[in-house]
Structure formats: structure tokens, C-alpha cells
Design an enzyme around this catalytic site. Structure first.
Site: not given
Ligand code: TGC
Ligand code: FAD
Length: 390
Positions: A137, A143, A168, A243, A248, A369, A372-373
Site C-alpha cells: 500500500t 485498493s 505497514i 498471491g 493472508a 487485505e 469489505h466492498d
Molecule cells: P487485475 O487486473 O484484476 O489483476 C492483476 C493480475 O493479478 C491477478 N490476480 C491475482 N493473482 C493471485 N491472487 C489473486 N487474489 C489475484 N487477483 C488478481 C490477475 O489474474 C492478473 O494477472 P495477469 O497475469 O492477468 O496480470 O488487477 P486490478 O488492478 O484490476 O485489481 C484487482 C483488485 C482490486 C481485486 C486488487 O487490486 C485488490 O485485491 N485490491 C485490494 C488491495 C489489497 O488487498 N491490499 C492489501 C495490502 S496488504 C495488507 O493489507 C496487509 S494487512 C496485514 C495485517 O496486519 O494482517
Molecule cells: P481506499 O482504497 O482509499 O478506499 C477508501 C474507500 O473507498 C473504501 O471504503 C473502499 O472500499 C472504497 N473503494 C475504493 N475503490 C473502490 C471501488 N473501485 N469501488 C467501490 N469502492 C471503492 N498494507 C500493506 O501493504 N501492508 C501492510 O502490512 C498493511 N497493514 C495495515 C494495517 C492496518 C492497521 C491498516 C488499517 C491497513 C494496513 N494496510 C497494509 C493497508 C490496507 O491494505 C489498505 O488500507 C486497504 O487496502 C485499503 O486502502 P485505503 O486505506 O487506501 O482505502
């Protein structure tokens, strides 16, 4: 004193092996003795209890499914899920630390790393001697991580990394960061960045009302020279970090049930002890409705994750199935935390009971991770075939 009793309404324990039950029991016993008594204090002070790291490692929570040859516990996916459930039963921040270490740091090194990288990093990460963090992030890309601007240039004998990451987990104390950044052609790669590299800093983020017993920070890269052998060679593109998220998110789906069970358990006990209008409050139909709905939702979530665990053990769980479980179970847990807090009346807002802490923690879990949306849209895309993100 931690009075928690587990609840298994549909006798799902009968589906677990003796080994899985033993792993869960050892973790539960250790958590009750060592972590439950201190967690409220750390939460209030906004600190992570660093002294629990060796104990967490001993439960097998750092890399539960990483092969033993690399220092992991070599367990199956259901054991991994059960461990995350026990950890989150105590606190989502404790589970977060283990999730990041296992699924976001050890997993990419194991799956996408070279043999040298596996041997160098995995045993130390499994023992907790080194802690890791995962930088995906960015301030302007949450997102939508594909838009990231962190980047690196090939300088011949090293890479030059610039950019920043935000939110992070574990960043302030991690020795190792798995960082996702774009190369000169715009393709995303994973780089292993180590504390001490010049130009790399990890300032802590403050002011969280949620996940307070977990340490959160930024990652800042100012012309960081990363050795070429630190790039993860075996996968690139956005699918690589996504992946890791699959692994996670699977752990979170199990973990959220732990938080829900703790809230339900506390509310059930309180409802039998607290007398109002000359009766225990558990004798009123409205309280029973809350408790009955809680155990029903917990049981449905337990069934969902158990089946998901079987599919994941067989290598058949899809990303969309994992998304559904993460979204459903975290939403279920946050609703139960709110209802359980109400059953405790005013006492529910104090630190004598865990519900308010779980409720606040789950506000992070429902956002990180994938929000919800975003998970809702992943299911929408899976069933219609039409992405609605952009
Ligand atoms: P999109 O075009 O759909 O996909 C790009 C490429 O990725 C592939 N793919 C996946 N591969 C493995 N696992 C998955 N779950 C996958 N989802 C998609 C896809 O097939 C494609 O591959 P290729 O070969 O065709 O290039 O990508 P997009 O840019 O449209 O985005 C899709 C979306 C919105 C679902 C994705 O960006 C997403 O999941 N966004 C949410 C971001 C997120 O979850 N961030 C988490 C950060 S880490 C964190 O929060 C840690 S918290 C830690 C803690 O304290 O527990
Ligand atoms: P945004 O992406 O700005 O979203 C804001 C709102 O808009 C949300 O309600 C979302 O659902 C909505 N929204 C966004 N796009 C759309 C769409 N296309 N359609 C409809 N609604 C949409 N990240 C890491 O990389 N590593 C970590 O270790 C890590 N740890 C974290 C620990 C904590 C305590 C927290 C709070 C976050 C952590 N994160 C980490 C980041 C986390 O993954 C992001 O906060 C999360 O992915 C959402 O991103 P954002 O906060 O920028 O919200």
C-alpha cells in the site's frame, strides 16, 4: 483471568485430526497463560508486546505451512487456520503480526524466491529472530495497488529504489521488508530490503483507535541501493503480491472467527451472571435472540472456513472463494462484537471485557487485505465475469 471456552455447535472438531487439535490446544494454553493477561495493557499503551515473539514462533505461528527444511512447521492449511483463530481470539493485532510474517514475508520468499534467499531468510523468520513486513500500500494507492509509484532502476551492479509505503504492519521493528515496486518498464517486482540499508527508514504511525497492540509504520526509500540478489526472481506482476494476499486473507477468514468466539463466549457468560428485573439478562427473549443469532453465524462461518481449508489443502481454493470467506467472516465478527458489547451494557465499554477491543480491531481487519466492498466486487466479478472496479 482468561475464562474463555471454545464453542463448537456443529461438532466440527470431529472433522479435525489429533495433530490439528493438539496444535490448537498448545497455542490456546500458551496464549491464555502468556498473552491474555498482558494484552489489554499493551492495547491501551498502543504497543506491540515484543517479548511474545519467541513464544509465537514456538506455537508454529511463523510459517505454519512452510516446509520444515526451511525452518517452518510443515503443517497443513487447516492447522494454519486454527492457529490464526487462536491468536485472533486473543487479539487481531497478535494475529496480524503472525499473518504478515507467514503469508506476506515468508510465503513470497518461499514461493517466488531463489534457493539462496530461502536458506538465508526463512529459518530466521520462522524462529522470530528476524521479523518481516510487507510493503504494498502507498499513500495514494490502497485498493488499487496496481497504480503504485514506488520504483527501481537497474544501475548495473545494484538496483536504486525510491518511493514510499504506508500502513505497514510490523514496519517499525522489522529487520526485513518485502517491498513491491515497478521496474523501468512499469512491471511490479518484489525486492527484499533490509534494515540498515542507506536511505531506508520506517517511521512509526501513531493515533490509531484500532489494532493498537500492533505496530504500524511507513517505509521510505530514498535512493536505496538494493543488491541485485535481493529481487524475488520467480514471479512478477501484480499477481505476485495478490498471491500472497490469498494466503493472508485465508488466515484472516479463520482468525475473525476467533474474535467472534471470544465476544460470544464473554456475552454468554455475562448473560447468565448479570441480574436485572430479578432475572439473569439471558432469560430475556431479546438477549437470547442476540446469542442465538451469534452462534448461528459463527457456526456458518466455521463451516465455510473448514470447507475452504479442505479445498486449499487440495490446491483447489480459488482467490474468489477466499475473498468471500474473508468478507463474510470479518463482517460476521464485527457485528457479533457490537451485539456482544451491548449485552455487557456499560461494562462492555471497559477493558474488563474484550468486546470493545475486538470491535475496534475489526475495523482495521474489515479494511486491510482488501476492504469489505473490494471483496464484494471480487465476488461480483467472479459470478458475472465483469470487473466493476474501474
Ligand atoms: P487485475 O487486473 O484484476 O489483476 C492483476 C493480475 O493479478 C491477478 N490476480 C491475482 N493473482 C493471485 N491472487 C489473486 N487474489 C489475484 N487477483 C488478481 C490477475 O489474474 C492478473 O494477472 P495477469 O497475469 O492477468 O496480470 O488487477 P486490478 O488492478 O484490476 O485489481 C484487482 C483488485 C482490486 C481485486 C486488487 O487490486 C485488490 O485485491 N485490491 C485490494 C488491495 C489489497 O488487498 N491490499 C492489501 C495490502 S496488504 C495488507 O493489507 C496487509 S494487512 C496485514 C495485517 O496486519 O494482517
Ligand atoms: P481506499 O482504497 O482509499 O478506499 C477508501 C474507500 O473507498 C473504501 O471504503 C473502499 O472500499 C472504497 N473503494 C475504493 N475503490 C473502490 C471501488 N473501485 N469501488 C467501490 N469502492 C471503492 N498494507 C500493506 O501493504 N501492508 C501492510 O502490512 C498493511 N497493514 C495495515 C494495517 C492496518 C492497521 C491498516 C488499517 C491497513 C494496513 N494496510 C497494509 C493497508 C490496507 O491494505 C489498505 O488500507 C486497504 O487496502 C485499503 O486502502 P485505503 O486505506 O487506501 O482505502
Amino acid at each position: 483471568m482468561d475464562k474463555y471456552e471454545a464453542h463448537d455447535y456443529y461438532l466440527l472438531d470431529e472433522l479435525l485430526s489429533d495433530e490439528q487439535k493438539l496444535i490448537r490446544q498448545s497455542a490456546r494454553d500458551w496464549l491464555k497463560a502468556e498473552v491474555s493477561p498482558i494484552i489489554e495493557g499493551y492495547y491501551e499503551r498502543g504497543e506491540f508486546p515484543n517479548q511474545i515473539l519467541p513464544g509465537l514462533a514456538a506455537t508454529g505461528s511463523f510459517g505454519p505451512y512452510i516446509p520444515e527444511e526451511y525452518g517452518g512447521a510443515g503443517l497443513d492449511q487447516i492447522s494454519y487456520g486454527l492457529l490464526m483463530q487462536e491468536l485472533e481470539r486473543v487479539d487481531s493485532g497478535v494475529r496480524s503480526t503472525a499473518s504478515v510474517q507467514s503469508s506476506l514475508v515468508m510465503y513470497p520468499i518461499w514461493k517466488y524466491g531463489s534457493e539462496e534467499q530461502r536458506k538465508k531468510y526463512l529459518p530466521k523468520l520462522a524462529s522470530g529472530e528476524w521479523m518481516g513486513c510487507f510493503g504494498l500500500t502507498e499513500p495514494d494507492f490502497g485498493s488499487n495497488p496496481g497504480g503504485m509509484i514506488s520504483n527501481f532502476k537497474d544501475m548495473g551492479d545494484h538496483y536504486l529504489l525510491n518511493g514510499s509505503k504506508m500502513w505497514i504492519s510490523n514496519a517499525p521493528f522489522a529487520q526485513v521488508a518485502v517491498v513491491w515496486a515497478k521496474d523501468e518498464s512499469g512491471r511490479i517486482h518484489g525486492l527484499i530490503v533490509e534494515r540498515g540499508m542507506e536511505g531506508f527508514s520506517t517511521p512509526e504511525m501513531h493515533g490509531k483507535h484500532s489494532l493498537r497492540a500492533s505496530s504500524t509504520g511507513e517505509l521510505i526509500f530514498e535512493n536505496v541501493k538494493v543488491p541485485k540478489e535481493n529481487i524475488l526472481p520467480n514471479k512478477s506482476g501484480l499477481g505476485a503480491p495478490l498471491g500472497c494476499l490469498d494466503s493472508a486473507r485465508f488466515g484472516i477468514a479463520w482468525g475473525a472467527i476467533g474474535a467472534a468466539l471470544d465476544c460470544y463466549d464473554s456475552a454468554l457468560r455475562y448473560s447468565k451472571e448479570r441480574i436485572q428485573f430479578d432475572k439473569p439478562i439471558g432469560a430475556f427473549q431479546l438477549t437470547q435472540k442476540k446469542l442465538a443469532e451469534m452462534i448461528t453465524e459463527i457456526t456458518k462461518a466455521q463451516l465455510l472456513t473448514w470447507r475452504l481449508g479442505v479445498l486449499r489443502n487440495e490446491g483447489r481454493a480459488t482467490s474468489a472463494q477466499i475473498s468471500m470467506a474473508k468478507r463474510n467472516n470479518v463482517d460476521m465478527a464485527i457485528n457479533i462484537a457490537r451485539e456482544a458489547r451491548q449485552i455487557h451494557g456499560a461494562m462492555g465499554i471497559t477493558n474488563e471485557y474484550p468486546c470493545m477491543r475486538h470491535m475496534a480491531n475489526l475495523e482495521s481487519v474489515i479494511t486491510y487485505e482488501g476492504t469489505h466492498d473490494i471483496h464484494l466486487l471480487i465476488t461480483g466479478m467472479d459470478v458475472t465475469g465483469i470487473p466493476a472496479f474501474k
